[in-house]
Design an enzyme around this catalytic site. Structure first.
Site, PDB file in Angstrom:
ATOM      1  N   SER A 148      35.674   4.242 -45.575  1.00 52.75           N
ATOM      2  CA  SER A 148      36.014   5.405 -44.769  1.00 52.75           C
ATOM      3  C   SER A 148      35.513   5.168 -43.345  1.00 52.75           C
ATOM      4  O   SER A 148      34.641   4.316 -43.121  1.00 52.75           O
ATOM      5  CB  SER A 148      35.340   6.654 -45.349  1.00 52.75           C
ATOM      6  N   TYR A 161      28.240  12.038 -48.321  1.00 57.27           N
ATOM      7  CA  TYR A 161      29.495  11.286 -48.398  1.00 57.27           C
ATOM      8  C   TYR A 161      29.416  10.054 -47.498  1.00 57.27           C
ATOM      9  O   TYR A 161      29.782   8.940 -47.907  1.00 57.27           O
ATOM     10  CB  TYR A 161      30.655  12.178 -47.989  1.00 57.27           C
TER      11      TYR A 161
END
Length: 257
Positions: A148, A161
């Site tokens: 990501s 996250y």
């Protein structure tokens, strides 16, 4: 040897994509299938996995299915070993399954922290280990870990996250260090901001969308199909000498301040 454009093709290869019942995982399955791979749909539910695989076959792709929960080590080990024995070799693994939880870091619950880590990080480790043991025996394989922009950048309310995706980026390098000598290439694919169900709250937030479009040099949200070219490249023989790298597909977001 001269370059062969056919090195981008995936005919005769089988690709397992975890968490591929919807969103980015499903689109990656379509992309790899369009390049010739037989795609293996994975969700936690066997009926859903079979239904999505049937849907892809109706679209003209070659698709199979296997059900397991990436957070259940014993279940996934049994499922992968049985699949390899009864169906065939997994040549390409895409570790896509992931979850998101949002809260201020000082209020983030321990249970949510552990859920994020079990799915986003532990799941990548356990599935990769299970599949890599078979790849090592064959002397070849491709692993693509979905990272990501949060593998490199942080935002408020999603620190866990970001921590999980940063760890996946480094785990990818570790896979290279350990498994490259066995003919395995492990690389990361790091999406920027794409309009998916996981990001629905952000997509629907006009203020955030306006900020994102100004922040991203491309000036827009990404489309999930725009991840497929990078995935096909990393899954194909065209990337045989690329290992331990993370390819950001983010409209330039991580390149500018």
């Amino acid at each position: 040897m001269s370059f062969n454009i056919n090195s981008f093709k995936l005919e005769g290869r089988r690709a397992l994509i975890t968490g591929s019942g919807q969103g980015i995982g499903l689109e990656l399955a379509r992309g790899l299938g369009a390049a010739g791979a037989t795609v293996v749909i994975n969700t936690r539910n066997i009926d859903k996995s079979r239904a999505v695989a049937a849907q892809l076959r109706d679209e003209g792709l070659k698709a199979e299915s296997v059900a397991f929960d990436v957070t259940d080590r014993e279940q996934l080990l049994a499922a992968i070993n049985t699949f390899e024995s009864d169906v065939g070799a997994i040549d390409i693994l895409v570790n896509n399954a992931g979850i998101q939880r949002r809260a201020p870091l000082e209020d983030f619950s321990a249970s949510d922290w552990h859920d994020v880590m079990r799915t986003n990080l532990d799941g990548v480790f356990h599935v990769s280990q299970a599949v890599a043991r078979h790849m090592i025996a064959r002397g070849r394989g491709k692993i693509i870990n979905i990272c990501s922009v949060q593998s490199q950048l942080a935002r408020p309310t999603i620190a866990p996250y970001a921590a999980s995706k940063g760890a996946v980026k480094m785990l990818t390098k570790g896979m290279c260090a350990e498994w490259a000598r066995h003919g395995i290439q492990a690389n990361g694919l790091a999406p920027g901001y794409f309009a998916t169900e996981m990001n629905r709250a952000l997509v629907d937030n006009q203020e955030f969308s306006e900020w994102l479009c100004k922040r991203t040099p491309a000036g827009r949200w990404g489309r999930v199909d725009e991840l497929c070219g990078a995935a096909v490249f990393l899954a194909s023989p065209a990337s045989d000498f690329i290992n331990g790298q993370t390819l950001f597909v983010d409209g330039g977001l991580t390149s500018v301040v």
